[in-house]
Design an enzyme around this catalytic site. Sequence first.
Site, PDB file in Angstrom:
ATOM      1  N   ASN A 128      40.703  39.108  38.844  1.00 24.61           N
ATOM      2  CA  ASN A 128      41.603  40.273  38.912  1.00 24.61           C
ATOM      3  C   ASN A 128      42.210  40.600  37.551  1.00 24.61           C
ATOM      4  OD1 ASN A 128      44.647  39.268  38.832  1.00 24.61           O
ATOM      5  ND2 ASN A 128      43.386  37.719  39.853  1.00 24.61           N
ATOM      6  N   CYS A 187      35.054  40.894  45.585  1.00 22.19           N
ATOM      7  CA  CYS A 187      33.785  40.282  46.009  1.00 22.19           C
ATOM      8  C   CYS A 187      33.569  40.415  47.513  1.00 22.19           C
ATOM      9  CB  CYS A 187      33.749  38.805  45.636  1.00 22.19           C
ATOM     10  SG  CYS A 187      33.407  38.524  43.902  1.00 22.19           S
TER      11      CYS A 187
END
Length: 255
Positions: A128, A187
């Site tokens: 992130n 993901c």
Amino acid sequence: MTPDRLNRFARHIVLPEVGAMGQARLAASHVVLVGMGGIGSPALQYLAGAGVGRLTLIDDDVVEASNLQRQTIYTQADIGKPKAEAAAVWLAEFDPALAVTAHVTRITRDNAAELIAGADVVLDGCDNFATRLAVSDACVKAGVSLTSAALGRFQGQVANFAGHRQDHACYRCFVGDAFDAEDCDSCADLGVLGAMVGMVGAFGAMAAMRVLLEGVSTLGDPQWGQLHVLDGLKPSLRTMRIARDPVCSGCSAAA
Ligand SMILES: [Zn+2]
């Protein structure tokens, strides 16, 4: 280096681009890995294989069954265990001569300086932007080089940053300030191919080695601020230069 270690790294030492001096430098180096997931796993394997003498592993997550498709250091038996601890166990079995520290914690603005202290390079393979920016800012402040390796679907991005050095861009110069608050863990939603993220992790390990070997052997050309963009579908690789942002909040006051 002992005869055992010379033998273990013989294929590196014979390479003119690494050599005995390069191997000795790797053995004396300290790499901090942020994120022990799909990028951190193969990166750790290749850095440990290369004999990087001290490795610090940071991840606050636990191994899940859906990680095993790409996070190559974990096995079925690791499910439910903290990744940083399972990775440290893997490393101790792989090469007990390497020093390892595991931190089962999320790296943030508050603890980043402490966690990266003493690193020669930080390899960030986390998932992130908020973490990446916190790590980048801490690296600039501490004078530590940063290898950034990231993946979006079939596009990999790998670059070395030396934002603490004059006229060099930092990671924040590249992405700006917009992503600080946003968690882009994608993901689960977008999918990720194991072999693709493995390429990016191995690419990141090699980029980090370029930093470690700077001034020692010819592989030590960090190519600061050059973003290598890997398209896994074609496949192709292109490289672009990241300009330093003169008003960047991460590095403009540092140099
Ligand atoms: Zn910057």
